[in-house]
Design an enzyme around this catalytic site. Structure first.
Site, short mmCIF file in Angstrom:
data_model
loop_
_atom_site.label_atom_id
_atom_site.label_comp_id
_atom_site.label_asym_id
_atom_site.label_seq_id
_atom_site.Cartn_x
_atom_site.Cartn_y
_atom_site.Cartn_z
N CYS A 139 41.51 40.78 44.70
CA CYS A 139 40.70 41.70 45.50
C CYS A 139 40.26 40.96 46.76
CB CYS A 139 39.52 42.24 44.70
SG CYS A 139 38.33 41.00 44.15
N ASN B 267 36.88 38.27 45.22
CA ASN B 267 37.04 37.65 43.90
C ASN B 267 35.69 37.48 43.18
OD1 ASN B 267 38.35 34.54 42.44
ND2 ASN B 267 38.57 36.61 41.70
P1 4NP Z 1 35.50 42.38 45.57
O1 4NP Z 1 34.17 42.93 46.29
O2 4NP Z 1 36.56 42.32 46.63
O3 4NP Z 1 35.78 43.43 44.54
O4 4NP Z 1 35.15 41.03 45.00
C1 4NP Z 1 33.61 42.38 47.43
C2 4NP Z 1 32.90 41.20 47.37
C3 4NP Z 1 32.31 40.68 48.50
C4 4NP Z 1 32.43 41.36 49.70
C5 4NP Z 1 33.15 42.54 49.77
C6 4NP Z 1 33.75 43.05 48.63
N1 4NP Z 1 31.80 40.85 50.86
O5 4NP Z 1 31.87 41.51 51.92
O6 4NP Z 1 31.20 39.76 50.82
#
Ligand code: 4NP
Length: 158
Positions: free
Chosen positions: A8, A11
């Site tokens: 993703c 992570n």
């Molecule tokens: P993930 O979710 O891709 O499902 O882990 C996210 C985690 C952090 C961020 C965005 C999406 N962020 O912008 O920091």
């Protein structure tokens, strides 16, 4: 050995949830030691961090502990070393395709393995509430069943 990597953005939400859920399913079916599972992010902002607290809570509610996982960034080597590198959404997939895959690596969307889901992308739950994480869990569970069925069809029966 079949190696599966979930990817993703950060992570810390979707892919560690997928990792924990799929590992649980694989263990229940007795394939641990045969199917190896990991997760990674396309972005480096959360390297070394445990999964988001909301992700941990929803997983714990389903009896799965992902508190010991640590964020890491996906690498070019991953695209050669893993048999399946499965993205949570199309942005992640585009990034992975840019890294270039090895000849035996399947690179695709995880939800392509889902049977019931009305979407091919796992929505990013980071800026939403806890409901978003439950929805992520339901989508991941659907795809995890489908992926396991596909992998089992490739494995020799003991
Ligand atoms: P993930 O979710 O891709 O499902 O882990 C996210 C985690 C952090 C961020 C965005 C999406 N962020 O912008 O920091």
């Amino acid at each position: 050995m079949i190696r599966v990597l979930f990817v993703c953005l950060g992570n810390i939400c979707r892919s560690p949830m997928a990792e924990g859920l799929f590992r649980e399913l694989v263990m229940r079916r007795g394939w641990d030691g045969v199917i190896q599972i990991d997760s990674a992010g396309t972005h480096g902002a959360h390297i070394g961090e445990p999964p988001d607290e909301r992700a941990r809570r929803v997983m714990a509610g389903h009896g799965i502990d992902i508190g010991g996982l640590k964020g890491r960034r996906v690498s070019r080597a991953d695209l050669r070393d893993f048999d399946y590198v499965l993205a949570m959404d199309r942005d992640n997939l585009t990034y992975l395709e840019g890294l270039g895959a090895g000849p035996r690596t399947v690179v695709g969307l995880f939800l392509d393995f889902a049977r019931d889901a009305a979407t091919r992308e796992v929505p990013d739950p980071y800026y939403g509430g806890p409901d978003g994480f439950e929805r992520v869990y339901a989508l991941l569970e659907d795809a995890a069943q489908g992926l396991l069925a596909e992998i089992e069809a490739r494995l020799p029966r003991a």
